[in-house]
Design an enzyme around this catalytic site. Structure first.
Site, short mmCIF file in Angstrom:
data_model
loop_
_atom_site.label_atom_id
_atom_site.label_comp_id
_atom_site.label_asym_id
_atom_site.label_seq_id
_atom_site.Cartn_x
_atom_site.Cartn_y
_atom_site.Cartn_z
CB CYS A 51 -3.21 -0.55 5.70
SG CYS A 51 -2.84 -0.19 6.48
CD GLU A 92 -2.34 1.80 2.91
OE1 GLU A 92 -3.54 1.87 2.92
OE2 GLU A 92 -1.76 0.46 3.35
CE LYS A 137 -7.28 0.61 3.77
NZ LYS A 137 -6.07 1.72 4.84
#
Length: 521
Positions: free
Chosen positions: A376, A264, A325
């Site tokens: 994440c 990321e 995301k």
């Protein structure tokens, strides 16, 4: 005056609950004392026994606020006020737990209701506000314990229930007024749970096919927030690390990968619109001649908006599949009530454009293998993980950027959460971080590779492709929903029972002691 006296009487209990909250915070990484979780729960229950709902709220809130203060001190990187606000917000959920548990402890089925109510509390903290913050679940502390294997059967929520239940059983054994029969049953049940968990076996065998993947940790030029202004350097670090990998492959000192994974924020500059960034990625892709999963921040879909994405960059066809995301971090990647807050909190301007959540799971078929991409923090959210696991992901990928929180304990906590997801789904997890922790976690939660922090790291792993789903994956969210429902049911029954006269404490000899804060524990 009577209210003041009641407050004075409850304060010692609140003080002990604060200590119990601190113990629970120490159960997690980087401290890593999971057994403290089983000690903290009965200590909290002892302080809740015999108090009113108002007293229970104070006891629970003192416990919860301290728990989160010890669990997430890394948030002080953003600001001490942010850490305090989060601890208070999450702690109030445990205040509600304390209020309800103080009454549920009086019900004859309290041994079932209380751990179910704990699961309901975790469900609430992981859902609201702004999508919740599921960082404080009991299960996350048990990746190295035989108890952690149960996650493959009952999922994360089910494992939290088991751990809370063990705490409740310890409380039943040690409770001064517990009947001998209750103590005996609780002791046997606790030993049986721990013993049976050790018999659970976790398979790591694949379907006969393997994949060789390379995780690239290019590193960042600094710690904290300042790295955000050095986006080009970060991208070039990952490009150069990939070029070095290809040199090793050509020299015969390294195996050629089938896939290269960048983390990321390996580029914070939109590669679709910035020519230099696109050139850097193309240089790396053409060197290794295999797809690279690039972690990129892209512009749009609207003005002053962006998305955090994983893009499959193919050496022949260029950028292709894309996952955005789904759970951006509030006040980290976007600002709720932006127009109202920005004029008063100038620090929020550092966040920049609003991150817009993506739609749909991160399922990416690459060269005949189905990968499930998680970015994440969102690996802590059950629905995101469940969607890729149920959708057929044979290998999980975590693209992450922990540079802001380097050396604070947050990367270690996230790595532990990732290990629990490997156990729950029965999948290898490949982790690529900008600055650490990158690594490879086997389907049984064991660590094959774990990088250091703020160092370059390139690791090539040959991992199994797996098709068989765990029972936890098949069950999905049902354990959490059922247990949450049981917790709410128990609380409702206990509240209804408050209107009826009660002559004895369930599981204990009859007593005429009034049910007030002055009841001895």
């Amino acid at each position: 005056m009577e209210r003041l006296r009641a407050l004075v009487r409850i304060l010692p209990r609140v003080a002990v609950a604060v200590g119990a909250g601190a113990l629970l915070g120490l159960a997690y990484q980087p401290h890593d004392h999971p057994w403290l979780a089983i000690a903290a729960v009965p200590l909290l229950l002892a302080m809740l026994n015999g108090v009113s709902m108002k007293g229970g709220f104070l006891v629970g809130a003192g416990f919860g606020i301290t728990y989160y203060a010890v669990l997430v001190p890394w948030l002080t990187v953003i600001g001490g006020d942010a850490a305090i606000a989060l601890a208070i917000l999450e702690g109030l959920f445990y205040g509600v737990f304390g209020a309800l548990a103080s009454q549920t402890l009086k019900h004859k089925l309290w041994i079932l209701w209380v751990p179910s109510l704990w699961v309901a509390t975790e469900y609430a903290t992981g859902s609201v506000p702004f999508g919740g913050f599921p960082w404080g679940r009991l299960a996350w502390a048990f990746a190295d314990s035989p108890l952690g294997r149960l996650a493959s059967l009952v999922g994360i929520a089910g494992l939290s229930f088991v751990i809370a239940l063990l705490g409740v059983l310890v409380y039943a054994v040690l409770r001064r007024r517990s009947a001998l029969s209750l103590r005996a049953v609780s002791l046997v049940a606790g030993i049986a749970i721990v013993g049976l968990s050790g018999l659970v076996t976790l398979s790591t065998e694949g379907n006969g096919k393997t994949v060789t993947a390379a995780m690239i940790q290019g590193n960042v030029p600094g710690k904290g927030l300042e790295f955000l202004g050095r986006a080009r350097t970060v991208t070039k670090n990952h490009m150069n690390a990939t070029l070095d990998l290809e040199k090793q492959v050509e020299a015969g000192s390294q195996v050629k990968p089938d896939l290269v994974i960048w983390p990321e924020n390996s580029t914070d500059i939109d590669p679709y619109k910035d020519f230099e960034t696109k050139q850097d990625i193309e240089a790396a892709v053409q060197a290794v001649k295999v797809p690279i999963l690039v972690g990129a921040v892209t512009e749009g879909p609207g003005p002053n908006e962006r998305q955090t994405t994983g893009i499959v960059w193919d050496p022949a066809t260029g950028p292709g599949q894309r996952y955005a995301k789904r759970h951006p971090v509030p006040f980290g990647e976007y600002i709720p009530f932006r127009d109202q807050l920005l004029p008063y909190i100038k620090r929020l301007e550092m966040i920049g454009r609003q991150t817009i959540p993506g739609v749909g799971p991160g399922l990416m078929p690459i060269k005949g293998v189905m990968y499930g991409d998680l970015i994440c923090f969102e690996l802590a959210y059950d629905n995101v993980v469940s969607d890729v696991a149920k959708g057929g992901a044979q290998i999980l990928i975590v693209q992450t950027n922990n540079a802001t929180y380097g050396d604070t304990g947050q990367p270690e906590q996230q790595f532990a959460i990732t290990r629990m997801r490997a156990i729950e789904t029965g999948r290898t997890v490949l982790i690529a971080s900008t600055s650490g922790i990158s690594g490879v976690i086997n389907p049984d939660g064991k660590v094959e590779h774990k990088s250091g922090q703020f160092v370059p790291d390139v690791y090539v792993a040959k991992v199994p492709v797996r098709d068989q789903k765990t029972l936890a994956t098949t069950l999905g969210g049902w354990p959490q929903w059922i247990l949450t429902g049981l917790g709410i049911l128990g609380a409702v029954l206990a509240l209804l029972a408050r209107r009826k006269p009660r002559t004895e404490d369930p599981g204990n000899p009859p007593t005429t002691t009034p049910d007030r804060e002055t009841v001895p524990v």
